[in-house]
Design a protein around this motif. Structure first.
Motif, PDB file in Angstrom:
ATOM      1  N   ASP A 116       0.829  -1.206   0.000  1.00  0.00           N
ATOM      2  CA  ASP A 116       0.000   0.000   0.000  1.00  0.00           C
ATOM      3  C   ASP A 116       0.865   1.259   0.000  1.00  0.00           C
ATOM      4  O   ASP A 116       0.581   2.225  -0.714  1.00  0.00           O
ATOM      5  CB  ASP A 116      -0.922  -0.011   1.221  1.00  0.00           C
ATOM      6  CG  ASP A 116      -2.118   0.915   1.065  1.00  0.00           C
ATOM      7  OD1 ASP A 116      -2.633   1.038  -0.060  1.00  0.00           O
ATOM      8  OD2 ASP A 116      -2.536   1.515   2.068  1.00  0.00           O
ATOM      9  N   VAL A 117       1.927   1.238   0.792  1.00  0.00           N
ATOM     10  CA  VAL A 117       2.836   2.387   0.826  1.00  0.00           C
ATOM     11  C   VAL A 117       3.592   2.508  -0.498  1.00  0.00           C
ATOM     12  O   VAL A 117       3.726   3.605  -1.060  1.00  0.00           O
ATOM     13  CB  VAL A 117       3.809   2.266   2.022  1.00  0.00           C
ATOM     14  CG1 VAL A 117       4.914   3.320   1.933  1.00  0.00           C
ATOM     15  CG2 VAL A 117       3.052   2.408   3.335  1.00  0.00           C
ATOM     16  N   ASN A 120       1.445   3.993  -3.182  1.00  0.00           N
ATOM     17  CA  ASN A 120       0.828   5.282  -2.836  1.00  0.00           C
ATOM     18  C   ASN A 120      -0.675   5.168  -2.551  1.00  0.00           C
ATOM     19  O   ASN A 120      -1.464   6.007  -2.969  1.00  0.00           O
ATOM     20  CB  ASN A 120       1.087   6.321  -3.924  1.00  0.00           C
ATOM     21  CG  ASN A 120       2.563   6.586  -4.121  1.00  0.00           C
ATOM     22  OD1 ASN A 120       3.292   6.845  -3.163  1.00  0.00           O
ATOM     23  ND2 ASN A 120       3.029   6.495  -5.361  1.00  0.00           N
ATOM     24  N   GLY A 121      -1.029   4.098  -1.831  1.00  0.00           N
ATOM     25  CA  GLY A 121      -2.407   3.991  -1.343  1.00  0.00           C
ATOM     26  C   GLY A 121      -3.380   3.384  -2.327  1.00  0.00           C
ATOM     27  O   GLY A 121      -4.518   3.845  -2.436  1.00  0.00           O
ATOM     28  N   SER A 208      -0.208   4.930   4.644  1.00  0.00           N
ATOM     29  CA  SER A 208      -0.145   5.312   3.232  1.00  0.00           C
ATOM     30  C   SER A 208      -1.063   6.505   3.007  1.00  0.00           C
ATOM     31  O   SER A 208      -1.717   6.996   3.935  1.00  0.00           O
ATOM     32  CB  SER A 208      -0.591   4.150   2.346  1.00  0.00           C
ATOM     33  OG  SER A 208      -2.007   4.007   2.401  1.00  0.00           O
ATOM     34  N   THR A 428      -6.015   7.470  -4.682  1.00  0.00           N
ATOM     35  CA  THR A 428      -6.036   6.243  -3.882  1.00  0.00           C
ATOM     36  C   THR A 428      -7.208   5.347  -4.273  1.00  0.00           C
ATOM     37  O   THR A 428      -8.181   5.791  -4.897  1.00  0.00           O
ATOM     38  CB  THR A 428      -6.142   6.558  -2.380  1.00  0.00           C
ATOM     39  OG1 THR A 428      -7.459   7.077  -2.099  1.00  0.00           O
ATOM     40  CG2 THR A 428      -5.088   7.577  -1.960  1.00  0.00           C
TER      41      THR A 428
END
Length: 439
Positions: A116-117, A120-121, A208, A428
């Motif tokens: 997720d990080v 970028n989400g 994130s 996201t």
């Protein structure tokens, strides 16, 4: 003026070939696509061009098919496939299945939070229980009863979400001048202990852009509804008709409301398969060709079709390239135990040959449309406007050209009808699904 709701699309990535096990033999397909990570990346990029909200990978940790003639049902490893896609895309969501039955919560939390990080989400976790004996054998155990599997699932999700939130949102200071990388007063153990799982924490990964990954769920029954209502923002479902789909979606919304959530914050994606041609006949011929690769399966398919309409059909008793005889058709009825049977009977009554009824996908595990781009769009529109789902998990018959055909031929129709967005709503997965930030 309130913005009209639009349907959402998830591309279900199977094993690199498509929905049909024989797709690997179609001209143009790379027979080794199973191990070619570039093929997954290419399909994901095409889906992103088409503004799909996400790609989705189902998974069972076991070999469940005969590789003598069939391809695997899933990629080699869902998380590694998504990692490859994450580095080559910018907007599309990345959702993978990982079992709550055979994985420790800490490992689940670490893998999904890291991805997720990195992305970028854009990540989601499809949290499912596993009842496959072959999978249990791979972990040196036996399948637990349903209650135990779901009790473990509740513990797993609670621990995973606690680990995801073990950093306060401003804990990562990155103060190079002052020499303070993070504020340890804001990074705390979770110290959760359940009957089946436990974890001390914390997880050494900051939030994130979307806070934490999105929880998805797949699985029916009252236990599945409760799991989804408590935790999930997305649900993958397998209804065969509008009525049962609408009922399932309403039950999910009621479950969410029961747990104090906004019913609109849970989205249901109905499974859907397609074969596209410039005419319906061209699409059917595509499916006939897929069937021709495995002629040994046709007798069992004919028998199964017979059970769906209450007739003792076999390749010896009927000519499968002709419509069903009138006297037999008069005796046919839709088997009330099989929700697909109504569609099968409808096509038989249209005087299609038995082979063509099968080519229409009446015994597939999702509804199938074999037809023109307009016919595919009409099906999606009908279900969506009837409130049967919030979107679709679409599975092309053959991946190598089916994804591009959908993006180039069906998506513009949906956009022109005001049913599908033209640009991503945000960066996201949560923003693009229209579900709240969560941490």
């Amino acid at each position: 003026m309130e913005k009209r709701k639009e349907l959402q699309l998830a591309l279900q990535m199977v094993s690199g070939y498509g929905a049909e096990f024989s797709a690997w033999r179609m001209p143009g397909t790379d027979p080794a696509a199973y191990t070619n990570t570039d093929s997954y990346v290419e399909r994901a990029k095409i889906a992103e061009k088409g503004k799909f909200q996400m790609i989705f990978i189902a998974d069972t940790p076991a070999l469940t098919v005969d590789l003598g003639s069939q391809t695997p049902m899933f990629p080699m490893d869902p998380m590694l496939a998504l990692m490859a896609v994450a580095r080559e895309t910018k907007h599309i969501g990345l959702v993978a299945t990982l079992s709550t039955t055979f994985n420790y919560p800490y490992n689940i939390a670490r893998q999904f939070k890291a991805l997720d990080v990195i992305s970028n989400g854009r990540v989601g976790w499809n949290a499912v229980t596993t009842s496959e004996p072959l999978a249990a054998a791979n972990f040196g155990t036996q399948v637990a009863n349903r209650k135990e599997r779901y009790d473990k699932a509740h513990e797993s999700i609670q621990i995973v979400q606690a680990l995801w939130g073990s950093w306060e949102q401003d804990a990562w200071t990155l103060d190079a001048e002052g020499g303070k990388f993070a504020d340890m007063d804001k990074i705390q153990p979770i110290n959760l202990q359940g009957q089946y799982y436990a974890s001390r924490g914390p997880l050494p990964i900051p939030p994130s852009e979307q806070g934490q990954p999105v929880i998805f769920q797949a699985g029916g029954g009252q236990e599945g509804l409760e799991l989804a209502g408590r935790y999930a923002s997305g649900v993958y479902a397998n209804p065969y008709d509008i009525e049962s789909a609408r009922e399932h979606r309403q039950a999910l919304q009621q479950s969410a409301a029961h747990f104090g959530r906004n019913p609109d914050d849970i989205k249901m994606y109905a499974g859907f398969m397609f074969s596209i041609g410039s005419t319906e006949e061209e699409a059917l011929e595509r499916r006939r060709q897929l069937m021709s690769f495995n002629p040994e399966e046709i007798p069992s398919r004919v028998r199964y079709l017979g059970s769906m309409v209450g007739l003792p059909l076999s390749v010896h008793s009927v000519d499968i390239d002709q419509p069903l005889a009138t006297d037999m058709l008069k005796k046919a009825y839709a088997n009330p135990m099989d929700p697909r049977s109504h569609r099968a009977l409808e096509l038989l009554k249209k005087r299609l040959s038995i082979r063509d009824v099968l080519a229409h996908g009446v015994i597939n595990y999702h509804p199938v449309v074999a037809g023109t781009p307009i016919q595919v769009a009409d099906f999606l529109e009908e279900w969506f406007l009837a409130g049967a789902c919030d979107g679709f998990s679409v599975v092309p018959d053959i991946a190598y050209d089916g994804v591009a055909d959908f993006v180039e031929l069906v998506v513009p129709i949906l956009q022109d009808r005001g049913l599908f967005h033209r640009e991503y709503e945000g960066k996201t997965l949560r923003e693009n699904m229209g579900v709240p930030y969560q941490y």
